[in-house]
Design an enzyme around this catalytic site. Structure first.
Site, PDB file in Angstrom:
ATOM      1  N   ASP A   1      -4.375  -9.740  -8.548  1.00 34.99           N
ATOM      2  CA  ASP A   1      -4.788  -8.825  -9.612  1.00 34.99           C
ATOM      3  C   ASP A   1      -3.671  -7.988 -10.226  1.00 34.99           C
ATOM      4  OD1 ASP A   1      -4.525  -7.494  -7.196  1.00 34.99           O
ATOM      5  OD2 ASP A   1      -6.503  -6.574  -7.215  1.00 34.99           O
TER       6      ASP A   1
ATOM      7  N   GLU B   1     -12.338   0.336  -9.579  1.00 36.32           N
ATOM      8  CA  GLU B   1     -11.906  -0.555 -10.668  1.00 36.32           C
ATOM      9  C   GLU B   1     -12.915  -0.622 -11.805  1.00 36.32           C
ATOM     10  OE1 GLU B   1      -9.408  -1.340  -7.278  1.00 36.32           O
ATOM     11  OE2 GLU B   1     -11.589  -1.305  -7.455  1.00 36.32           O
TER      12      GLU B   1
ATOM     13  N   GLU C   1       0.823  -1.206   0.000  1.00 34.88           N
ATOM     14  CA  GLU C   1       0.000   0.000   0.000  1.00 34.88           C
ATOM     15  C   GLU C   1       0.860   1.260   0.000  1.00 34.88           C
ATOM     16  OE1 GLU C   1      -3.036   0.057  -0.553  1.00 34.88           O
ATOM     17  OE2 GLU C   1      -3.899  -1.857   0.065  1.00 34.88           O
TER      18      GLU C   1
ATOM     19  N   GLU D   1     -18.718  -6.174  -2.404  1.00 38.77           N
ATOM     20  CA  GLU D   1     -17.327  -6.601  -2.256  1.00 38.77           C
ATOM     21  C   GLU D   1     -17.122  -8.028  -2.748  1.00 38.77           C
ATOM     22  OE1 GLU D   1     -13.667  -4.869  -0.497  1.00 38.77           O
ATOM     23  OE2 GLU D   1     -15.187  -4.549  -2.002  1.00 38.77           O
TER      24      GLU D   1
END
Length: 931
Positions: free
Chosen positions: A294, A406, A147, A388
């Protein structure tokens, strides 16, 4: 793009590709924009309407960014319901989610290049000065390496990239002298100790001040990391090396990628979700394109575009071929096992996979991108936001939505690839939903439950970094942007890195390890950088023709099983035992279980328990079947357990000055009218006397025709309901008597009856925690007349009422803001009140499924349901949830119930598999032969 010109580098074994200038253009737009065509019957959006929507995006960004700067800065994030900043350590811990917070003004740094994209250059200059003046990167705090890299390092580099661009233009940033780059370099060196492992994979966390392993660091003992965590570093680290000339950053990021590539499963060419950073063993062997993996795939392709290294493209295409072969089941993308890729690992999908259609556009594989995107859009139209996680039959699996960008990202890329105005309408829907359901006075609040419309006191930095950037670019024409977006590539956090970095400071040795391990099919490269004029030759209906069959896929879907197993049954293979068919009284089924290494244990209270030991299976294939059976049993029982629970309800304050903006998640009651089947109840609230509602009310005139507020405790919930009903109340709200209680520290629960017939209770009853209830109580003290709506989910706001009843003074709106700031909204997790009878105390009830350890479901052995009469203990560690905090949504407090048994602690599957490695090797070879 057409396949012309030569590739970069010498001795490349890949087919020739488009010239670099054309490849560069794809980085920002994914594909060269299609010619202006649109489906017949769908009129193009006028420039005026596009400008109007673009201006609306600007206003929304100002609302979010302005409230962060006013109420939260210099904190990392804004808490939009309580109008204050989220500071690490000062708020209840949210687990891994808080690892993004490092006391470095995260939202400001993450928003830097968004300001420039939105043409807010003066605000950008002011923001850069604030970062340089106020931000400290030397804090004693443990943060996520992943992150911090994508948000902070990426934010600083994106800000630097656009700062030097503006300086060259000669109007803004003339004083700038690479200060952001120097901060990025400082942060880069602080992250480097995380790579001190034998594999080169970084530790998942690091202390910004003390690094790794020191006693003061409080980290460095972790053994596992996710594939995306280790594989999403190359863009930022390589850019830092190219900007500064310090090659060490790119070298470390390349080493991590090389190791992940070497550890891929060779027969399937897939990677798992979690890997041991010391040994390289896969900890979770399921594979997909969503959470945990991802951006690893994304960075392989984008690293090729930015750095010009052919090996990254070769690796991406090898993985992509495997994804389309095993994971893609249009329009779905379902996780599989890396060792047995024809077997699905789960029956649900997570929201993070919504980025994948955008990546497919960059790859040039348009048809599946359109299909998956359309499926996701249908889910959004059903729930207003993308849950989610949702099942293969499009039911909600995890109900949260933290305003993820996204889907907007993929929408933007598909519009750039097709020129189809349909995607502008999709973007318009996203804008409307954000304003209608997520907008609150102090910003935009994440959705706690898309089914009820309740909010969470959370506005993540990525919302400003990505969502507004993609939405604005979707509606912007080229002249609306002050620089050429095609000269930059988007990172996974949508930060902008200039493509000219590909030719700057190229001093890192590039070892092509790809071809050592695999023979590449040239057809993998046929669609790299395609020209959309070739993809859509004289066929403006192309995209529409792909979408049309999927228009009703959500509403008309039927529950799906494990798809590929069904296919194997149709092909004539011997059918293994399915969890949904199992009967504990069937001798043939028990024999099959024994063969699969599954034991049936009869408990003293009449229940039975299932436990699998892979080493007791007749063969490795039978062990795999047993593992699948146990996993199916867990998911099936979990789904049935969720279906038995009452869904959360909503309390919505509809009076002035709230007008429906405040939505509180409420616990349901097992008695009284079902709000999902009956009309919602609307009325003014009044406190009952006595406040506990445990005796006849002494103020019936005060609650007559109103919704009574009563305090929890001292008697049964049903008794409270009868007392306020006798006084003439039209509904009741029970407020927790535990001062300060909230879902941040405790799960919510359903109100149980008193064991008697409760048909006499005709009014709806809902439960609020103390912090939620204080919002209503504070509003009463401030405004006296407070009207609420009790319903199964939040209702649309009334804009006419909002316009007609403007606040009489600024003090009103400030008071409403202050009231919200004294509390925060709570998530709903079903739990029983300890003072009432248990919701699921009956032996036939289902116990919660904990996918992080053992999982169980118990009932009476005489129950006719094949699933509900079993307790299963899984040895499969591959069913871990997306986030531990999301798991809370389906948990209950039954672990304290003496009638519920959790079974024995299961041994991890990895330790069992280690006992029969030879069988596994043979099993893998069999996989290869089957393919």
């Amino acid at each position: 793009m057409s396949e012309a010109g030569g590739g970069r580098g010498s001795g490349s074994s890949v087919p020739q590709r488009a010239p670099w200038s054309l490849v560069a253009a794809t980085a920002a737009l994914c594909l060269v924009s299609a010619t202006s065509v649109w489906p017949v019957g769908a009129a193009p959006m006028s420039r005026e309407e596009k400008q109007k929507l673009g201006n609306q995006v600007l206003e929304m960004f100002d609302h979010a960014y302005g409230n962060y700067m006013e109420h939260a800065y210099p904190a990392d994030e804004l808490m939009p319901l309580t109008c204050r900043g989220r500071v690490r350590g000062q708020e209840p811990s949210r687990g891994d989610v808080d690892d993004a917070l490092g006391k470095f003004s995260l939202t400001l740094i993450d928003s830097l290049d968004t300001l420039v994209v939105l043409n807010k250059t003066k605000e950008f200059e002011d923001a850069v000065r604030k970062v340089l003046r106020d931000v400290n990167l030397d804090n004693d705090v443990v943060v996520s390496v992943f992150e911090t890299n994508i948000r902070v390092l990426g934010g600083l580099l994106g800000g630097h990239s656009l700062a030097i661009m503006l300086k060259e233009k000669g109007e803004y940033m003339q004083w700038y002298n690479d200060e952001l780059l120097q901060m990025a370099k400082q942060l880069g060196y602080k992250l480097l100790p995380a790579f001190n492992t034998t594999s080169g994979l970084p530790y998942p966390r690091i202390n910004l001040k003390f690094g790794i392993r020191k006693p003061e660091a409080r980290t460095g003992t972790e053994t596992d990391t996710c594939t995306a965590c280790a594989g999403t570093l190359i863009l930022e680290f390589a850019a830092l090396s190219r900007f500064t000339g310090a090659t060490i950053f790119e070298e470390y990021a390349r080493k991590a990628l090389d190791f992940l590539w070497e550890k891929r499963q060779r027969s399937s060419n897939l990677v798992g979700v979690t890997i041991n950073i010391h040994t390289g063993d896969w900890v979770r062997k399921d594979s997909g394109v969503g959470a945990g993996i991802d951006s690893y795939y994304e960075y392989l392709l984008k690293a090729y575009v930015l750095l010009g290294d052919d090996s990254f493209l070769e690796r991406f295409n090898t993985h992509y071929d495997a994804i389309m072969r095993y994971i893609s089941q249009p329009p779905l993308l379902l996780d599989v096992h890396i060792h047995k890729p024809m077997l699905n690992a789960r029956t649900w999908m997570d929201a993070l996979l919504a980025f994948f259609p955008g990546l497919q556009v960059l790859k040039g594989d348009i048809r599946p991108a359109i299909e998956t995107h359309e499926m996701l859009y249908q889910v959004i139209k059903k729930h207003n936001f993308l849950p989610e996680a949702f099942t293969t039959d499009f039911r909600v699996h995890w109900a949260q939505h933290p305003l993820r960008p996204e889907f907007a990202e993929s929408t933007y890329f598909l519009y750039k690839a097709t020129g189809d105005p349909y995607y502008l309408e999709v973007g318009k829907t996203l804008i409307e939903n954000l304003n209608k359901y997520a907008r609150v006075p102090c910003g935009f609040a994440a959705m706690k439950d898309v089914r009820t419309g309740s909010h969470e006191d959370r506005m993540d930095s990525f919302f400003l970094a990505e969502m507004f950037k993609y939405l604005y670019l979707l509606f912007a024409d080229k002249e609306d942007i002050i620089f050429d977006i095609e000269d930059y590539i988007f990172t996974t956090e949508a930060h902008l890195l200039p493509l000219w970095l590909s030719t700057t400071n190229q001093r890192v040795s590039k070892k092509n390890t790809t071809s050592e391990y695999t023979e590449l099919d040239d057809s993998n490269f046929d669609w790299t950088c395609p020209n959309t004029q070739i993809l859509f030759p004289n066929d403006p209906l192309y995209a529409q023709s792909i979408r049309e069959p999927l228009k009703n896929v959500v509403d008309k879907s039927c529950p799906r099983g494990i798809i590929r197993v069904e296919e194997s049954l149709r092909s004539g293979a011997k059918p293994p035992l399915r969890a949904r068919d199992f009967m504990a009284t069937n001798p043939e089924h028990l024999e099959i279980l024994k063969k699969m290494g599954v034991s049936l244990i009869h408990l003293k209270d009449g229940r039975v328990q299932l436990v699998q030991h892979a080493i007791q299976a007749a063969s490795s294939i039978d062990a795999e079947d047993g593992l699948r059976f146990m996993q199916e049993m867990i998911e099936l029982s979990s789904q049935q357990q969720k279906e038995q629970q009452l869904p959360p309800r909503a309390v919505q304050i509809v009076s002035h000055p709230f007008f429906g903006r405040v939505v509180l998640t409420a616990g349901p009651a097992q008695f009284g009218p079902d709000l999902s089947k009956h009309k919602e109840t609307r009325g003014f609230v009044a406190s009952s006397k006595p406040y506990n509602g445990c005796s006849e009310l002494t103020n019936p005139e005060a609650v007559m025709g109103k919704i009574a507020l009563i305090q929890r405790g001292q008697c049964m919930f049903a008794e409270k309901a009868r007392n306020i009903q006798n006084a003439g109340a039209i509904g009741g709200i029970v407020i927790d008597d535990n001062e300060g209680s909230s879902s941040d520290t405790a799960p919510l629960f359903q109100m149980a009856g008193d064991g008697k017939d409760t048909d006499d209770i005709k009014i709806p009853m809902l439960f609020l925690f103390s912090k939620e209830g204080s919002i209503i109580l504070d509003a009463i003290r401030e405004y006296e007349e407070v009207e609420v709506l009790l319903s199964d989910k939040a209702k649309d706001r009334d804009p006419e009422m909002e316009n007609e009843e403007q606040p009489s003074s600024e003090n009103d709106s400030q008071s409403a803001e202050q009231i919200a700031s004294r509390s925060q909204e709570i998530d709903l997790v079903d739990q029983e009140s300890p003072e009432e009878s248990s919701v699921n105390s009956h032996p036939e009830s289902l116990s919660p499924v904990d996918t992080d350890s053992a999982a169980s479901v118990s009932s009476s052995e005489q129950d006719s349901n094949p699933v509900e009469n079993l307790e299963t203990t899984s040895l499969d560690g591959e069913c871990t949830d997306l986030d531990n905090q999301l798991q809370e949504q389906s948990e209950t407090e039954e672990d304290s119930n003496p009638n519920v048994s959790w079974g024995q602690k299961a041994q991890p599957i990895d330790s069992i598999l280690a006992d029969w490695n030879e069988d596994i090797e043979a099993f893998e070879m069999m996989d290869k032969d089957e393919l």
